[in-house]
Design a protein around this motif. Structure first.
Motif, mmCIF file in Angstrom:
data_model
loop_
_atom_site.group_PDB
_atom_site.id
_atom_site.type_symbol
_atom_site.label_atom_id
_atom_site.label_comp_id
_atom_site.label_asym_id
_atom_site.label_seq_id
_atom_site.Cartn_x
_atom_site.Cartn_y
_atom_site.Cartn_z
ATOM 1 N N ALA A 92 -9.479 -10.281 0.491
ATOM 2 C CA ALA A 92 -9.120 -10.455 -0.921
ATOM 3 C C ALA A 92 -10.038 -9.653 -1.834
ATOM 4 O O ALA A 92 -9.591 -9.109 -2.850
ATOM 5 C CB ALA A 92 -9.177 -11.937 -1.286
ATOM 6 N N ARG A 93 -11.336 -9.587 -1.496
ATOM 7 C CA ARG A 93 -12.250 -8.797 -2.324
ATOM 8 C C ARG A 93 -11.798 -7.345 -2.390
ATOM 9 O O ARG A 93 -11.757 -6.733 -3.469
ATOM 10 C CB ARG A 93 -13.672 -8.857 -1.778
ATOM 11 C CG ARG A 93 -14.658 -8.022 -2.586
ATOM 12 C CD ARG A 93 -15.928 -7.704 -1.812
ATOM 13 N NE ARG A 93 -16.704 -8.890 -1.496
ATOM 14 C CZ ARG A 93 -17.861 -8.858 -0.850
ATOM 15 N NH1 ARG A 93 -18.358 -7.702 -0.432
ATOM 16 N NH2 ARG A 93 -18.519 -9.975 -0.589
ATOM 17 N N VAL A 94 -11.429 -6.789 -1.232
ATOM 18 C CA VAL A 94 -11.035 -5.388 -1.171
ATOM 19 C C VAL A 94 -9.689 -5.172 -1.860
ATOM 20 O O VAL A 94 -9.525 -4.250 -2.675
ATOM 21 C CB VAL A 94 -10.979 -4.908 0.290
ATOM 22 C CG1 VAL A 94 -10.474 -3.469 0.371
ATOM 23 C CG2 VAL A 94 -12.360 -5.023 0.931
ATOM 24 N N LEU A 95 -8.720 -6.016 -1.556
ATOM 25 C CA LEU A 95 -7.377 -5.855 -2.124
ATOM 26 C C LEU A 95 -7.393 -6.039 -3.636
ATOM 27 O O LEU A 95 -6.770 -5.268 -4.381
ATOM 28 C CB LEU A 95 -6.420 -6.855 -1.472
ATOM 29 C CG LEU A 95 -4.932 -6.675 -1.787
ATOM 30 C CD1 LEU A 95 -4.423 -5.346 -1.251
ATOM 31 C CD2 LEU A 95 -4.108 -7.827 -1.205
ATOM 32 N N GLY A 96 -8.107 -7.061 -4.124
ATOM 33 C CA GLY A 96 -8.160 -7.303 -5.562
ATOM 34 C C GLY A 96 -8.848 -6.185 -6.314
ATOM 35 O O GLY A 96 -8.420 -5.789 -7.408
ATOM 36 N N THR A 97 -9.920 -5.639 -5.749
ATOM 37 C CA THR A 97 -10.603 -4.513 -6.388
ATOM 38 C C THR A 97 -9.689 -3.301 -6.443
ATOM 39 O O THR A 97 -9.635 -2.584 -7.450
ATOM 40 C CB THR A 97 -11.897 -4.168 -5.632
ATOM 41 O OG1 THR A 97 -12.751 -5.316 -5.590
ATOM 42 C CG2 THR A 97 -12.642 -3.022 -6.305
ATOM 43 N N SER A 98 -8.948 -3.070 -5.362
ATOM 44 C CA SER A 98 -8.008 -1.951 -5.348
ATOM 45 C C SER A 98 -6.951 -2.103 -6.432
ATOM 46 O O SER A 98 -6.588 -1.135 -7.112
ATOM 47 C CB SER A 98 -7.337 -1.867 -3.971
ATOM 48 O OG SER A 98 -6.550 -0.706 -3.844
ATOM 49 N N HIS A 225 -15.151 -7.087 -10.447
ATOM 50 C CA HIS A 225 -15.013 -8.414 -11.067
ATOM 51 C C HIS A 225 -13.721 -9.076 -10.597
ATOM 52 O O HIS A 225 -13.694 -10.265 -10.276
ATOM 53 C CB HIS A 225 -14.972 -8.302 -12.596
ATOM 54 C CG HIS A 225 -16.258 -7.881 -13.214
ATOM 55 N ND1 HIS A 225 -16.326 -7.514 -14.542
ATOM 56 C CD2 HIS A 225 -17.515 -7.776 -12.728
ATOM 57 C CE1 HIS A 225 -17.576 -7.200 -14.837
ATOM 58 N NE2 HIS A 225 -18.318 -7.349 -13.747
ATOM 59 N N VAL A 226 -12.637 -8.308 -10.589
ATOM 60 C CA VAL A 226 -11.341 -8.858 -10.187
ATOM 61 C C VAL A 226 -11.312 -9.092 -8.681
ATOM 62 O O VAL A 226 -10.784 -10.104 -8.208
ATOM 63 C CB VAL A 226 -10.201 -7.931 -10.632
ATOM 64 C CG1 VAL A 226 -8.856 -8.436 -10.131
ATOM 65 C CG2 VAL A 226 -10.189 -7.819 -12.160
ATOM 66 N N GLY A 227 -11.897 -8.170 -7.920
ATOM 67 C CA GLY A 227 -11.971 -8.379 -6.480
ATOM 68 C C GLY A 227 -12.740 -9.635 -6.124
ATOM 69 O O GLY A 227 -12.341 -10.404 -5.240
ATOM 70 N N ARG A 228 -13.835 -9.870 -6.826
ATOM 71 C CA ARG A 228 -14.620 -11.066 -6.580
ATOM 72 C C ARG A 228 -13.873 -12.322 -7.042
ATOM 73 O O ARG A 228 -13.997 -13.387 -6.428
ATOM 74 C CB ARG A 228 -15.957 -10.964 -7.290
ATOM 75 C CG ARG A 228 -16.924 -10.022 -6.624
ATOM 76 C CD ARG A 228 -17.517 -10.600 -5.365
ATOM 77 N NE ARG A 228 -18.517 -11.620 -5.660
ATOM 78 C CZ ARG A 228 -19.071 -12.408 -4.753
ATOM 79 N NH1 ARG A 228 -18.708 -12.318 -3.494
ATOM 80 N NH2 ARG A 228 -19.978 -13.302 -5.100
ATOM 81 N N ALA A 229 -13.109 -12.221 -8.119
ATOM 82 C CA ALA A 229 -12.306 -13.363 -8.554
ATOM 83 C C ALA A 229 -11.323 -13.762 -7.459
ATOM 84 O O ALA A 229 -11.126 -14.955 -7.174
ATOM 85 C CB ALA A 229 -11.561 -13.027 -9.846
ATOM 86 N N CYS A 230 -10.712 -12.765 -6.817
ATOM 87 C CA CYS A 230 -9.777 -13.036 -5.721
ATOM 88 C C CYS A 230 -10.501 -13.641 -4.532
ATOM 89 O O CYS A 230 -10.036 -14.636 -3.938
ATOM 90 C CB CYS A 230 -9.078 -11.746 -5.306
ATOM 91 S SG CYS A 230 -8.117 -10.947 -6.624
#
Length: 476
Positions: A92-98, A225-230
């Motif tokens: 999720a960290r990787v996908l959300g950051t992407s 920030h968004v990747g970490r939120a995910c």
């Protein structure tokens, strides 16, 4: 002490937002979803899938991929567009950051004049990421379950963002990183079937995880920030499912999220509750035509209209002056962008792209283009100026005007359309959205792969196992 007392005063002692959020997540059914919410939600999902692909080759994402591969672990979910599988939070960290790498993901809309645009979250990527990752981990999640989880997270995220006072953003917090955590959590919790105390504990865990500060805008860490939120939303749901405890009222009270991070809440708005009026419908969502901060979009459209209608060549431009209020000029803070990340928060950079190429897409928002001699020179002809007349009109819409001075002594000027392209009042058509997705996939997925991705997204409700969707993020 006076600051503390003021904060406490903004959060009702008996507020029950956590209980209301948990009750909504637990009780909402697919049959409760308005048909129009499903239609718009499908558009947001298609947009988000394209953005996952668009960010997949970015340096910031490749660094995270390398880190994930080195850590390894339980094979829960696909690592972005690779066949490798890693634990759900890491995936999720990787996908959300992407999904947020190009700052091209959609924006929440508000009609509250006091609710400045910067406070609003990018609502799709956190719940979409969480839904797609958890669908792979759990298996046998069909299209309707997936849509329900996605729209549940979307609604929770947007309502929390709308209810907070502007102090959250003005004090330096990044809403997509903070509030996005709740969107990811709610989507994951819905698919896990969390109930009762465990569901409320998960909100408490998510509240302590929520983070993101605006000083990192214009760097790799802003999309993180968004990747970490995910990542954190999924982690909160998985821990809560195991019985990990937290305050069951973590959104509320003097030490809750709203008071500590939000600067308080609007009690009147809280009375609206979750899912009575779905935020994705009213006031709606903006799907971005440009890969940069939405605050720049009306001004970019204006510049495009001015140079196109008057057929202004780059060499004919002597100078450009952009007039706007602090709601635009403060967050869009780079007077000269030296790389593509800074360009996303620079009006001179975005308008220079339009002056030179009459486009501002993925190619233009690249280091190669931004650092070119022509771009650097054109940016220096463009200046921003605080306009007190615009400032006095308030921040309910994104107001700006442009005056282009030409070398022959003439001037071309105009005001930005307040009904900005991509917003609920002037949305991109389905055909324009598909074109955006194809531009996201250009050079990464071939034509037939793009066709499959787009067709599958439009027909997502018919899928018997949504985990198959992850495989379409890469060429077969």
């Amino acid at each position: 002490m006076s600051v503390a007392r003021n904060i406490y005063a903004e959060v009702p002692e008996q507020s029950d937002a956590t209980a209301a959020a948990a009750s909504f997540v637990e009780a909402v059914r697919y049959e409760d979803l308005p048909e129009e919410a499903i239609r718009i939600g499908t558009r947001c999902i298609l947009d988000g899938l394209g953005l996952f692909v668009a960010g997949s080759d970015h340096e910031m994402v490749q660094i995270l991929v390398e880190e994930a591969l080195e850590i390894g672990g339980r094979p829960d979910a696909q690592l972005l567009n690779l066949p490798d599988q890693v634990p759900a939070p890491m995936a999720a960290r990787v996908l959300g950051t992407s999904g947020h790498a190009h700052d091209w993901d959609d924006s929440q809309v508000s009609v509250d004049p006091a609710h400045i645009y910067g406070l609003l979250t990018h609502p799709t990527i956190p719940p979409l990421t969480a839904s797609l990752i958890m669908a792979q981990k759990l298996g046998n999640v069909d299209g309707k379950q997936f849509m329900l989880a996605f729209l549940t997270g979307f609604e929770v995220e947007c309502k929390i963002s709308e209810w907070m006072l502007p102090q959250h953003y003005m004090s330096g917090m990044h809403s997509s990183g903070t509030v996005g955590t709740f969107g990811a959590y709610a989507a994951a919790a819905k698919l896990l079937g969390l109930k009762g105390d465990r569901l409320r504990w998960g909100f408490g865990i998510a509240a302590s995880f929520a983070a993101g500060i605006r000083c990192n805008f214009g760097t790799m860490t802003k999309p993180l920030h968004v990747g970490r939120a995910c990542e954190n939303g999924i982690t909160a749901a998985l821990l809560a499912s195991r019985g990990y405890t937290a305050d069951p009222n973590a959104l509320d009270g003097p030490w809750g999220f709203f008071a500590v991070q939000g600067g308080g809440v609007s009690p009147e708005k809280m009375n609206d509750g979750f899912g009575r009026t779905w935020t994705i419908l009213e006031p709606g969502v903006s799907i971005k035509p440009y890969p940069c901060g939405v605050l720049t979009h009306p001004t970019i459209d204006l510049m495009l209209r001015l140079v196109t209608d008057a057929d202004i060549s780059p060499d004919a431009i002597e100078s450009v002056k952009v007039h706007a209020g602090t709601n635009i000029l403060k967050p869009i803070r780079y007077p000269i962008a030296t790389n593509h990340l800074q360009a996303k928060f620079s009006l001179p950079a975005a308008l220079a792209m339009i002056a030179l190429a009459r486009k501002a897409g993925k190619r233009e928002f690249s280091d190669e283009f931004v650092q070119s001699e022509a771009m650097q020179a054109m940016q220096r002809r463009i200046r921003t100026e605080l306009d007190q007349e615009i400032e006095a009109q308030g921040f309910d819409v994104m107001r700006s005007r442009i005056a282009i001075q030409l070398k022959d002594g003439s001037e071309v000027a105009g005001w930005a359309d307040e009904r900005y392209r991509g917003g609920p009042e002037n949305p991109m058509s389905d055909e324009e959205l598909e074109a955006k997705v194809r531009s996201c996939c250009e050079g990464l997925i071939d034509q037939s792969g793009q066709d499959r991705l787009i067709e599958t997204a439009w027909n997502i409700l018919k899928l018997s196992d949504v985990s198959d969707l992850a495989t379409l993020l890469r060429n077969k």
